[in-house]
Design an enzyme around this catalytic site. Sequence first.
Site, PDB file in Angstrom:
ATOM      1  N   ASP A 387      15.636 100.668  35.135  1.00 39.77           N
ATOM      2  CA  ASP A 387      14.007  99.398  35.467  1.00 39.77           C
ATOM      3  C   ASP A 387      14.924  97.933  34.547  1.00 39.77           C
ATOM      4  O   ASP A 387      14.108  97.483  35.974  1.00 39.77           O
ATOM      5  CB  ASP A 387      13.920  98.995  33.824  1.00 39.77           C
ATOM      6  CG  ASP A 387      12.673 100.234  33.600  1.00 39.77           C
ATOM      7  OD1 ASP A 387      12.294 100.846  34.990  1.00 39.77           O
ATOM      8  OD2 ASP A 387      11.995 101.082  32.062  1.00 39.77           O
TER       9      ASP A 387
HETATM   10  P1  NAP Z   1      15.939 102.996  32.000  1.00 37.12           P
HETATM   11  O1  NAP Z   1      15.305 102.019  33.129  1.00 37.12           O
HETATM   12  O2  NAP Z   1      15.055 103.534  31.058  1.00 37.12           O
HETATM   13  O3  NAP Z   1      16.628 103.975  32.675  1.00 37.12           O
HETATM   14  C1  NAP Z   1      17.809 104.670  32.201  1.00 37.12           C
HETATM   15  C2  NAP Z   1      18.425 105.903  34.117  1.00 37.12           C
HETATM   16  O4  NAP Z   1      19.135 106.576  33.789  1.00 37.12           O
HETATM   17  C3  NAP Z   1      16.868 106.909  33.789  1.00 37.12           C
HETATM   18  O5  NAP Z   1      15.991 106.608  34.992  1.00 37.12           O
HETATM   19  C4  NAP Z   1      18.076 108.434  34.691  1.00 37.12           C
HETATM   20  O6  NAP Z   1      17.597 108.728  35.809  1.00 37.12           O
HETATM   21  C5  NAP Z   1      19.303 107.526  34.446  1.00 37.12           C
HETATM   22  N1  NAP Z   1      19.751 108.559  33.517  1.00 37.12           N
HETATM   23  C6  NAP Z   1      19.422 109.518  32.445  1.00 37.12           C
HETATM   24  N2  NAP Z   1      20.603 110.382  31.891  1.00 37.12           N
HETATM   25  C7  NAP Z   1      21.478 110.158  32.987  1.00 37.12           C
HETATM   26  C8  NAP Z   1      23.143 110.849  33.064  1.00 37.12           C
HETATM   27  N3  NAP Z   1      23.289 111.636  32.041  1.00 37.12           N
HETATM   28  N4  NAP Z   1      23.694 110.723  34.510  1.00 37.12           N
HETATM   29  C9  NAP Z   1      22.966 109.775  35.144  1.00 37.12           C
HETATM   30  N5  NAP Z   1      22.616 109.344  35.138  1.00 37.12           N
HETATM   31  C10 NAP Z   1      21.157 109.838  34.197  1.00 37.12           C
HETATM   32  O7  NAP Z   1      17.251 102.494  31.354  1.00 37.12           O
HETATM   33  P2  NAP Z   1      18.042 100.555  31.221  1.00 37.12           P
HETATM   34  O8  NAP Z   1      18.000 100.387  32.607  1.00 37.12           O
HETATM   35  O9  NAP Z   1      19.039 100.568  30.945  1.00 37.12           O
HETATM   36  O10 NAP Z   1      16.794  99.970  30.810  1.00 37.12           O
HETATM   37  C11 NAP Z   1      16.155  99.859  29.330  1.00 37.12           C
HETATM   38  C12 NAP Z   1      14.754  99.848  29.524  1.00 37.12           C
HETATM   39  O11 NAP Z   1      14.804 100.510  28.192  1.00 37.12           O
HETATM   40  C13 NAP Z   1      14.280  98.661  29.783  1.00 37.12           C
HETATM   41  O12 NAP Z   1      12.788  99.452  29.680  1.00 37.12           O
HETATM   42  C14 NAP Z   1      13.704  97.801  28.156  1.00 37.12           C
HETATM   43  O13 NAP Z   1      13.129  97.355  28.244  1.00 37.12           O
HETATM   44  C15 NAP Z   1      14.321  99.131  27.551  1.00 37.12           C
HETATM   45  N6  NAP Z   1      14.439  99.268  25.839  1.00 37.12           N
HETATM   46  C16 NAP Z   1      15.471  98.759  25.745  1.00 37.12           C
HETATM   47  C17 NAP Z   1      15.824  98.187  24.210  1.00 37.12           C
HETATM   48  C18 NAP Z   1      17.277  97.352  23.905  1.00 37.12           C
HETATM   49  O14 NAP Z   1      17.395  96.963  22.996  1.00 37.12           O
HETATM   50  N7  NAP Z   1      18.448  98.004  24.474  1.00 37.12           N
HETATM   51  C19 NAP Z   1      15.755  98.083  23.321  1.00 37.12           C
HETATM   52  C20 NAP Z   1      13.349  98.921  23.662  1.00 37.12           C
HETATM   53  C21 NAP Z   1      13.476  99.499  25.129  1.00 37.12           C
HETATM   54  P3  NAP Z   1      17.857 110.177  35.443  1.00 37.12           P
HETATM   55  O15 NAP Z   1      16.270 110.930  34.388  1.00 37.12           O
HETATM   56  O16 NAP Z   1      16.896 110.315  37.391  1.00 37.12           O
HETATM   57  O17 NAP Z   1      18.932 110.859  35.727  1.00 37.12           O
END
Ligand code: NAP
Length: 463
Positions: A387
């Site tokens: 994301d």
């Molecule tokens: P993300 O959008 O959740 O994407 C994570 C990606 O990691 C997934 O598409 C997944 O794809 C991949 N993944 C999972 N396990 C894996 C593995 N073992 N090896 C390789 N890839 C793997 O993560 P992000 O880009 O870090 O974004 C964070 C999201 O969380 C944002 O939407 C944010 O708003 C939200 N959020 C964050 C917080 C905070 O405090 N950080 C709090 C609330 C919400 P596959 O399944 O295809 O592998």
Amino acid sequence: MSPHPGVYLYIVSAALFILSLKWMNSPASARRGVFAGEAGMLIAVIATLLVNNIFNWEWIFAAFLIGTAIGIPIAYIMPMTAVPQRTAMSHACGALAAALVGTAEFYRANQLHEHLPVFVMVALVLETLLGFLTFTGSLMAMGKLQEVLPQRPITYRNQNAVNFILFAIAAGLGVWLIIDPTQTWIFPIFAGLSLLFGILLIIPIGGADMPTVIALLNSYAGLSACAMGFALGNNLLVVAGALDGSSGLILSIIMCKAMNRSFTNVLFGAFGQIQTSAAQAQQRNYRSASPEEAASILEAAGSVIIIPGYGLAVAQAQHKIRELYDNLTRRGVDVKFAIHPVAGRMPGHMNVLLAEADIPYDRLWEMDDINGEFPQCDVALVIGANDVTNPAARTDKNSPIYGMPILDVDKAHTVMVIKRSMSPGFAGIDNDLYYMDKTLMLFGDAKAFVSEILKELPAKAAA
Ligand code: NAP
């Protein structure tokens, strides 16, 4: 009359709490911040025993031992990805403690026919209301994050109206207690409604929003402790509770901003459901590459920006990434890390992971500072992030993440994305980045794929 010497210890303790928060602002000083907070709390406990002339320490010492015996193993067993639910558990315990202290104080005063002044009763009612609702609310949040409760928002008709009426009744009973504290029969109903309100407040919120909600619950627990300070006449509790309450609130505001969400949207928006079908994602074309091809591209690059995300935490790939960083740096490649404020599942998630692998802090760049570097960068290597790299946030007004600030990964010359499949991330939406001509998908677990790349890199160095 000069103050009791213990009061000076309170001042030292309050100063340590403030320094602790300040030091936790940067990964370089965060560890010191944790120690300062712990030392502040130890001094606070000793000072409270001294100021109140409490000499029978057995119960406090027993509680200290039990807490330590539970806390230390939890710290070792709990994986980093489960920290949000562990934090929710801590808030539940802290809030319950505050509520029970308030309850004990109420019944103690009534039993001894002590008159509780209006000011004390206001503080006591706030303390117990916030404490009880935070207790059950935090348990709900923990259950959703641990997936023992359904993650989807649980909604029904007129939900907000029902919640509001329930809260109004609890608040009304609280006012009655303030006016006439001798009406002890009201207290259990007031406490029961507060507990119920905590449950009803959290169930309509999707599991995806729980990390933000936890920051908000942290704030409530802090405010409850602050009210407890007023109720018991303990200045240090007022200071510590206010610090906790305000920092939790600031944190939830920062998280909402970084996700381009409003508070009301988080609390009443039922966000976090999967919004695109996997079938739609499969219809579009993308290119994939092998570890060998990825290694050749990295070897030929002059500058590489690594974008870590939640998948890095799942795969625990931080040490392999450190090896990749070392390898590329030795070859003269300029390697930087781009840190999005909400990458992962908790604030500072990526900083903690990369610090664990001893990646130098000066290589970690914040989003606003690194975004200008992408157009000049040869390779953007996305590792388990999704994301936070999605260009739809800039362009697609219908996207649920429209307006969320993102890392401008799509502006790099070449993009490589390590993830296991084309599955969406946290927001449940497809990522346009994956279908660009300049993007290569590297399918696999982050740790395993980086290991494969590393195997290829020395071979090429020898050749
Ligand atoms: P993300 O959008 O959740 O994407 C994570 C990606 O990691 C997934 O598409 C997944 O794809 C991949 N993944 C999972 N396990 C894996 C593995 N073992 N090896 C390789 N890839 C793997 O993560 P992000 O880009 O870090 O974004 C964070 C999201 O969380 C944002 O939407 C944010 O708003 C939200 N959020 C964050 C917080 C905070 O405090 N950080 C709090 C609330 C919400 P596959 O399944 O295809 O592998």
